[in-house]
Each structure stands twice: as structure tokens, then as C-alpha cells.
Write an enzyme that holds these catalytic residues in place. Structure first.
Site, PDB file in Angstrom:
ATOM      1  N   GLY A 268      25.390 -21.031  -5.439  1.00  0.00           N
ATOM      2  CA  GLY A 268      26.584 -21.326  -6.219  1.00  0.00           C
ATOM      3  C   GLY A 268      27.338 -22.510  -5.634  1.00  0.00           C
ATOM      4  N   GLY A 269      28.349 -22.215  -4.846  1.00  0.00           N
ATOM      5  CA  GLY A 269      29.242 -23.259  -4.331  1.00  0.00           C
ATOM      6  C   GLY A 269      28.526 -24.446  -3.705  1.00  0.00           C
TER       7      GLY A 269
ATOM      8  N   GLY B 280      30.393 -16.141  -3.387  1.00  0.00           N
ATOM      9  CA  GLY B 280      31.619 -16.940  -3.354  1.00  0.00           C
ATOM     10  C   GLY B 280      32.604 -16.501  -2.291  1.00  0.00           C
TER      11      GLY B 280
ATOM     12  CB  SER C 189      28.048 -17.027   0.961  1.00  0.00           C
ATOM     13  OG  SER C 189      29.181 -16.642   0.190  1.00  0.00           O
TER      14      SER C 189
ATOM     15  CD  GLU D 226      23.223 -14.413  -7.215  1.00  0.00           C
ATOM     16  OE1 GLU D 226      23.128 -15.513  -6.673  1.00  0.00           O
ATOM     17  OE2 GLU D 226      23.960 -14.203  -8.194  1.00  0.00           O
TER      18      GLU D 226
ATOM     19  CG  HIS E  60      25.931 -14.563 -11.988  1.00  0.00           C
ATOM     20  ND1 HIS E  60      27.188 -14.225 -11.537  1.00  0.00           N
ATOM     21  CD2 HIS E  60      25.402 -15.402 -11.067  1.00  0.00           C
ATOM     22  CE1 HIS E  60      27.413 -14.854 -10.382  1.00  0.00           C
ATOM     23  NE2 HIS E  60      26.344 -15.571 -10.072  1.00  0.00           N
TER      24      HIS E  60
ATOM     25  CG  ASN F 172      25.353 -20.118 -11.166  1.00  0.00           C
ATOM     26  OD1 ASN F 172      25.690 -20.740 -12.169  1.00  0.00           O
ATOM     27  ND2 ASN F 172      25.786 -18.889 -10.902  1.00  0.00           N
ATOM     28  CD1 TRP F 173      25.347 -26.928 -10.427  1.00  0.00           C
ATOM     29  CD2 TRP F 173      25.974 -28.211 -12.168  1.00  0.00           C
ATOM     30  NE1 TRP F 173      24.679 -28.127 -10.323  1.00  0.00           N
ATOM     31  CE2 TRP F 173      25.043 -28.930 -11.377  1.00  0.00           C
ATOM     32  CE3 TRP F 173      26.489 -28.808 -13.311  1.00  0.00           C
ATOM     33  CZ2 TRP F 173      24.640 -30.233 -11.705  1.00  0.00           C
ATOM     34  CZ3 TRP F 173      26.084 -30.096 -13.640  1.00  0.00           C
ATOM     35  CH2 TRP F 173      25.180 -30.804 -12.833  1.00  0.00           C
ATOM     36  CE  LYS F 174      29.159 -19.070  -8.671  1.00  0.00           C
ATOM     37  NZ  LYS F 174      29.627 -17.830  -8.107  1.00  0.00           N
TER      38      LYS F 174
ATOM     39  CD  GLU G  39      30.509 -15.503 -10.761  1.00  0.00           C
ATOM     40  OE1 GLU G  39      30.173 -16.394 -11.557  1.00  0.00           O
ATOM     41  OE2 GLU G  39      30.558 -15.675  -9.523  1.00  0.00           O
TER      42      GLU G  39
HETATM   43  C1  PEP Z   1      26.025 -17.409  -7.426  1.00  0.00           C
HETATM   44  O1  PEP Z   1      26.976 -17.646  -8.156  1.00  0.00           O
HETATM   45  O2  PEP Z   1      24.950 -17.082  -7.919  1.00  0.00           O
HETATM   46  C2  PEP Z   1      26.205 -17.567  -5.973  1.00  0.00           C
HETATM   47  C3  PEP Z   1      25.252 -17.154  -5.188  1.00  0.00           C
HETATM   48  O3  PEP Z   1      27.374 -18.125  -5.564  1.00  0.00           O
HETATM   49  P1  PEP Z   1      27.738 -18.586  -4.057  1.00  0.00           P
HETATM   50  O4  PEP Z   1      26.554 -19.316  -3.503  1.00  0.00           O
HETATM   51  O5  PEP Z   1      28.940 -19.488  -4.223  1.00  0.00           O
HETATM   52  O6  PEP Z   1      28.047 -17.352  -3.285  1.00  0.00           O
END
Ligand code: PEP
Length: 249
Positions: A228-229, A169, A207, A163, A92, A9-11, A94
Site C-alpha cells: 500500500g503506502g 497502514g 506495512s 493481509e 480488501h 495498491n495505490w488505494k 477496507e
Molecule cells: C494494502 O492496502 O493492501 C496494504 C498492504 O497497505 P500498507 O502497505 O500501507 O499497509
């Protein structure tokens, strides 16, 4: 064992130049992987990534709950399908947090995706306050129940991502035992809704990184990861894909 799914997930990150380098590196690195791999990219870059993706599946990060019409700024399921999208993230945290998306809206988005032949990746997860209040199970079951209620007939076609909001994040990851415990709850909830619950992929997200992926992915009800990251760095993302592939043999 069913193949794991590793979805990035590049966001709201990327540029034409950065995407080019990242997707080429990921596509080259996963050509022989024994895992399914997807990248969920910002809508303006879907066409660019579609042309570079190789065996990597294309994903979007959101869609409209409406089919078409006067909804300025929104992107429909049909438009995503036109661009070769296979997966679309819905709900999500966010979007639940910053765009006030309700369980009911998330369920309608999942319905719209399914009707267009897309696979919704339905995100559920509790906040830190909810976990500390002992409400984790209640919250994730309520979030998934809304999606099951509206989509029961084709619920085995969805992907679910657990999640925990406190792990997204933050660098703070659920332990494999914490994640597995919630995944088992979600699996049982799906089993009560469909005889085909075992084919639903349950991803963990929060994470997940190159160092912790193998242990998380080894849990019996963790069928992959939503990343994500770490999906923005090809070497890290490929290490996670390699950990998933190693579990397929
Ligand atoms: C996400 O945005 O779905 C996510 C899991 O982010 P991260 O891996 O950065 O925690």
C-alpha cells in the site's frame, strides 16, 4: 524458483500529474527486474496508467459482482478487461470493513473476474481482536474457503494476499515467522483443493516496506507482496522489487 509478484495498491490516491511521474519512474526502474510487478490503481486512472506502464501489469482495486446492467457506479470485469487490466483486488479489508463485503460477495467477485480472464488477488486477514482471541487460522481459512467453494475448478488461477488487518497502514508488520505460519496454512488449504496449489502466488501485505521486504519475501511460502503506502513512492517500491528480484536468482 518462481518469480515473485510485487503489486502496488495505490488505494484512493493519485492525480494525473502524480501518476505520470510515479508510473514512469516505476516502469523505468523495473524494466529488467526478475520479478513480476503490478500497480492496482483507482478506476478513473486505468487508461492513463495503461498507456505508461511498460512491463508493469495493470491492476484494479475492485469490480462488480454483476456482469452488466442497472448498477449505478459499479465497474464490470468486462470494462476492466477492455482497459487492459490483468489483476483485480477483491475482498480488501477496507472493502470488507467500510462496504460490508461478505465472504460470499468476495467469492462472487472472484468468480466474475475469473470468468472475464482477469486474475483476482483475493485478500484475507484477521483483525487484532481475532488474532488475540487465537482465531487467525479460523478466519483466514473461512475467507478463503468461500472463494474455493465457488471457484474450485479454476482456483489455481487466483492470487491470494494474506493481509493481517492490524498491519495495514499501521506501520506494524507481521514478523516473517507470523506471516509464514499463516501462508503455510493457506497453502495447505489450497493443496487440499487443487493439485496445482504450488502455482498459486501467496502475497503478504501489511506495512511491507523497503526495510522489511527482503526478510518477509525470503520465507518459503511468501511469493510476493501487496504494497500500500510504500507503492506511492517510486524509490521505496523499486527497493521492494529489487529485494524480490534478488530472490529469483
Ligand atoms: C494494502 O492496502 O493492501 C496494504 C498492504 O497497505 P500498507 O502497505 O500501507 O499497509
Amino acid at each position: 524458483m518462481k518469480k515473485k509478484l510485487i503489486a502496488g495498491n495505490w488505494k484512493m490516491n493519485g492525480s494525473l500529474a502524480a501518476n505520470d511521474a510515479l508510473v514512469r519512474a516505476v516502469a523505468a526502474g523495473v524494466a529488467d527486474a526478475a520479478a513480476e510487478v503490478a500497480v492496482c490503481v483507482p478506476a478513473p486512472y486505468l487508461a492513463q496508467v495503461a498507456a505508461l506502464r511498460g512491463t508493469v501489469a495493470l491492476g484494479a482495486q475492485d469490480l462488480s459482482a454483476h456482469e452488466s446492467g442497472a448498477y449505478t457506479g459499479e465497474v464490470s470485469a468486462g470494462m476492466l478487461r477492455d482497459l487492459g487490466v490483468h489483476y483485480v483486488i477483491v475482498g480488501h479489508s477496507e472493502r470488507r470493513q467500510y462496504h460490508a463485503e461478505s465472504d460470499e460477495l468476495v467469492a462472487r467477485k472472484a468468480q466474475r473476474a475469473l470468468a472475464a480472464g482477469l486474475v483476482p488477488i483475493v485478500c484475507v486477514g484477521e483483525t487484532l481482536a481475532q488474532r488475540e482471541a487465537g482465531e487467525t487460522e479460523l478466519v483466514v481459512k473461512r475467507q478463503l474457503a468461500a472463494v474455493i467453494h465457488l471457484n474450485g475448478h479454476c482456483i489455481s488461477e487466483i492470487v491470494v494476499a494474506y493481509e493481517p488487518v492490524w498491519a495495514i497502514g499501521t506501520g506494524r508488520t507481521a514478523t516473517p515467522e507470523q506471516a509464514q505460519a499463516v501462508h503455510a496454512v493457506l497453502r495447505a488449504q489450497l493443496q487440499a483443493a487443487t493439485p496445482r496449489a504450488d502455482r498459486v502466488k501467496l502475497l503478504y501485505g501489511g506495512s511491507m516496506n523497503a526495510a522489511n521486504a527482503a526478510e518477509l519475501l525470503a520465507q518459503p511460502d511468501i511469493d510476493g507482496g501487496l504494497i500500500g503506502g510504500a507503492s506511492l513512492k517510486a524509490p521505496d517500491f523499486l527497493t521492494i522489487v529489487a529485494a524480490a528480484s534478488a530472490l529469483a536468482v
